[in-house]
Design a protein around this motif. Structure first.
Motif, PDB file in Angstrom:
ATOM      1  N   ARG B 180      52.542  81.409 -34.357  1.00  0.00           N
ATOM      2  CA  ARG B 180      53.951  81.081 -34.302  1.00  0.00           C
ATOM      3  C   ARG B 180      54.537  80.883 -35.697  1.00  0.00           C
ATOM      4  NH1 ARG B 180      55.466  75.419 -33.307  1.00  0.00           N
ATOM      5  NH2 ARG B 180      57.706  75.441 -33.078  1.00  0.00           N
ATOM      6  N   PRO B 189      65.448  80.921 -40.162  1.00  0.00           N
ATOM      7  CA  PRO B 189      65.825  79.655 -39.563  1.00  0.00           C
ATOM      8  C   PRO B 189      66.599  79.821 -38.255  1.00  0.00           C
ATOM      9  CG  PRO B 189      66.490  79.772 -41.871  1.00  0.00           C
ATOM     10  CD  PRO B 189      66.006  81.121 -41.472  1.00  0.00           C
ATOM     11  N   GLY B 192      65.638  78.749 -34.683  1.00  0.00           N
ATOM     12  CA  GLY B 192      65.713  77.402 -34.118  1.00  0.00           C
ATOM     13  C   GLY B 192      64.637  76.517 -34.708  1.00  0.00           C
ATOM     14  N   GLY B 193      64.194  76.830 -35.926  1.00  0.00           N
ATOM     15  CA  GLY B 193      63.344  75.903 -36.648  1.00  0.00           C
ATOM     16  C   GLY B 193      61.892  75.980 -36.289  1.00  0.00           C
ATOM     17  N   GLY B 194      61.312  77.157 -36.353  1.00  0.00           N
ATOM     18  CA  GLY B 194      59.865  77.248 -36.279  1.00  0.00           C
ATOM     19  C   GLY B 194      59.315  76.496 -37.468  1.00  0.00           C
ATOM     20  N   SER B 197      60.520  77.166 -41.084  1.00  0.00           N
ATOM     21  CA  SER B 197      61.930  77.473 -41.315  1.00  0.00           C
ATOM     22  C   SER B 197      62.523  76.630 -42.446  1.00  0.00           C
ATOM     23  CB  SER B 197      62.731  77.244 -40.049  1.00  0.00           C
ATOM     24  OG  SER B 197      62.717  75.875 -39.728  1.00  0.00           O
ATOM     25  N   THR B 198      61.907  75.482 -42.735  1.00  0.00           N
ATOM     26  CA  THR B 198      62.466  74.644 -43.798  1.00  0.00           C
ATOM     27  C   THR B 198      61.807  74.911 -45.148  1.00  0.00           C
ATOM     28  OG1 THR B 198      60.925  72.886 -43.266  1.00  0.00           O
ATOM     29  CG2 THR B 198      63.092  72.765 -42.249  1.00  0.00           C
TER      30      THR B 198
END
Lengths: 197, 391
Positions: B180, B189, B192-194, B197-198
């Motif tokens: 994932r 991003p 939805g923020g896997g 993503s940040t």
């Protein structure tokens, strides 16, 4: 060690943030010697806080009904939205009396060490709110520490392409204080953020 | 600047001891194991709030006592400042400045400027790169306290970024193959923020704080270099010249660019090493992976230098720091713990020449005759738990 109920109370109080074993003991004995009506009132308040307090369905601040007081107030501007980490930050900003817009409470900050990512915060909800098009400015009021700054940067990256102005609270010297008492970190930041007069 | 008086209560082997020191030379004489270094360590603690020998405070408190107290009267520009520290292991230390409580123990930092050379410093030459980075950063903070914040911010960002990379690494390993994490990164991003993503956010902050720290270190090494060469030349037997160079983990253009260009270089390097970082689950570029290379003649000191050369190099690094601080206009106190026994008489004289004129010099030794005449000032005999004037 005390027996039974009093020790149970001391143990429970000791679990609270900022309460050490000595304070827990003092509070427990204060409760023991207090007027029964006072103790009942405290117990009711404790129970009610869990039963009645909910999170506002719009901004996720603490509320006693569907929506919090700020979200219910029609005089507050829909155009400015202030993002904070916790409900207590809303209270702090409300005390200034300066801000007439609305809030969005994230419920924390991005913190990989604690296993908190964007998914664990109310960021999707924020983007949905911004998607309605009424917001013109987003004020990022997360804490001025590593995690708060990272969260602010993340939100700025997401929101700027939507054509909404994004601003960040300034950091610097406390008002009414003496320059000499500011620590070197704060003073250093204030230097960095100096502006023309 | 000099220390006029030092008092210890329940510190290490001392139950209660007070020493009046003099400006200029001070020689502490005593057999091994009587507590000369404990006095040195106490002064080091007043200057840095940490021991140069142990990482925790517990060993500093005399067995059986709950707290240790250090009291140090420092004279600077004709004014006396009294610093009092209470060391309580497991609790926050308490400090007083001129008898009034300081808000935080940290407020006493800067009251005593000190350069200390001790046998442990051999690790500066022989140890891991982390030892040399710490040497640079400590000196950087002493010269410009602002860097304490830069360093703390940078270390925090690296920690957070590593946590993020490691979590995704572990998630990938358990889910098997391309999991994932890698997918979330590829899709960005918007997914939805896997997990990763940040990562771009942490890259931005790493580059910003990293560039700040890197700029500080580069400037410091440039200023320090000539002092190291000069000091080594004086204390070593003279086989080859010593030179130091900063070797960043990121390739930098020559000449060294300004801060914003450094930030750009770090960002680019992070982008380039991203696949490797995701693969290994840790941050691979940045000032926390840089090295201060120590060269002797044409060979690296680490691995090639003899014991004597390594030792001289470590001493030269401390003396260079001392020289640099002096050139900045502060007159730090200089402490040489157990130095002269390692030197032959020619090098003793040259070292004496180099440090003569120090506003205050503290020397410990087992045999008083090891100390060159030029440095003999006040003399103290140290015996079990006691320090007495002996001249």
């Amino acid at each position: 060690m005390y027996e039974g109920a009093i020790q149970d109370l001391i143990d429970e109080l000791g679990r609270l943030p900022g309460v050490g074993p000595k304070s827990a003991q003092r509070i427990a004995f204060h409760v023991l010697s207090a007027d029964p009506a006072d103790v009942t009132r405290l117990a009711t308040a404790l129970r009610r806080v869990k039963e009645l307090v909910r999170f506002c369905t719009v901004c996720y601040n603490v509320a006693e009904s569907e929506q919090c007081r700020v979200c219910r107030d029609p005089r507050r501007s829909e155009e400015v939205l202030c993002v904070v980490e916790e409900p207590k930050d809303v209270v702090a900003i409300e005390r200034t009396g300066e801000f007439r817009g609305r809030y969005h409470v994230l419920g924390g900050a991005i913190n990989p060490l604690e296993g908190v990512g964007p998914d664990n915060l109310r960021i999707r909800e924020l983007l949905a709110r911004l998607g309605t098009g009424s917001v013109r400015e987003l004020i990022l009021a997360t804490d001025p520490n590593t995690e708060g700054e990272a969260t602010a940067t993340y939100l700025a990256l997401m929101v700027k392409p939507m054509g909404i102005a994004v601003t960040r609270l300034a950091s610097g010297l406390p008002v009414g204080g003496d320059l000499e008492y500011a620590d070197e970190i704060t003073l250093g930041r204030a230097f960095e953020g100096r502006r023309a007069v | 600047m000099y220390v006029r008086r030092l008092e210890l209560v329940d510190f290490r082997s001392y139950e209660r001891v007070g020493v009046d020191l003099e400006p200029g030379g001070n020689v502490l004489v005593g057999p091994n194991g009587v507590g000369k270094t404990n006095l040195v360590e106490a002064l080091g603690y007043v200057a840095t709030l940490a021991s140069h020998r142990v990482a925790t405070d517990a060993p500093l408190v005399r067995a059986g006592a709950a707290t240790a107290v250090l009291r140090c009267a420092i004279v600077h520009d004709g004014r006396e400042l009294l610093v009092e520290l209470e060391i309580a292991p497991g609790r926050a230390n308490r400090a007083r400045l001129n008898r009034s409580p300081a808000r935080r123990a940290r407020d006493v930092l800067g009251a005593l400027r000190l350069v200390l050379f001790a046998p442990e410093d051999l690790e500066l030459v022989r140890g891991d790169p982390a030892e040399r980075r710490r040497y640079l950063d400590d000196l950087l903070v002493t010269r410009m306290p602002r860097y304490a914040a830069v360093r703390a911010d940078y270390e925090r960002v690296v920690k957070q970024r590593n946590a993020l990379l490691r979590t995704s690494y572990l998630a990938r390993k358990t889910s098997g193959g391309r999991g994932r994490a890698a997918r979330a990164d590829a899709e960005g991003p918007a997914e939805g923020g896997g997990d990763l993503s940040t990562l771009a956010v942490w890259d931005t902050h790493l580059a910003r704080h990293g560039a700040d720290l890197l700029a500080g270190r580069l400037e410091l090494v440039a200023a320090l270099g000539p002092h190291v060469t000069k000091a080594y030349d004086a204390v070593a037997a003279g086989r080859g010249a010593a030179s130091i160079a900063y070797r960043p983990s990121v390739e930098l253009p020559d000449p060294v660019p300004d801060r914003s260009a450094l930030e750009g270089a770090l960002s680019a390097a992070l982008a380039e090493s991203r696949p490797a970082e995701i693969d290994r689950g840790m941050t691979l570029v940045g000032p926390h992976r840089d090295e201060l290379t120590l060269t002797l003649g044409t060979l690296p000191a680490r691995g090639y230098a003899s014991h004597g050369e390594s030792w001289s190099y470590a001493l030269a690094l401390r003396l260079a720091a001392y020289d640099l601080l002096r050139a900045d206009g502060v007159e730090p106190v200089l402490i040489l713990d157990d130095v002269f026994a390692e030197l032959d008489s020619g090098r003793r004289e040259r070292l004496a020449e180099l440090v003569a004129g120090a506003s205050q010099l503290l020397v410990t030794c087992a045999v008083a005759d090891d100390v060159p005449n030029a440095l003999r000032g006040a003399r103290y005999e140290v015996s079990d738990g006691q320090v007495s004037r002996a001249d």
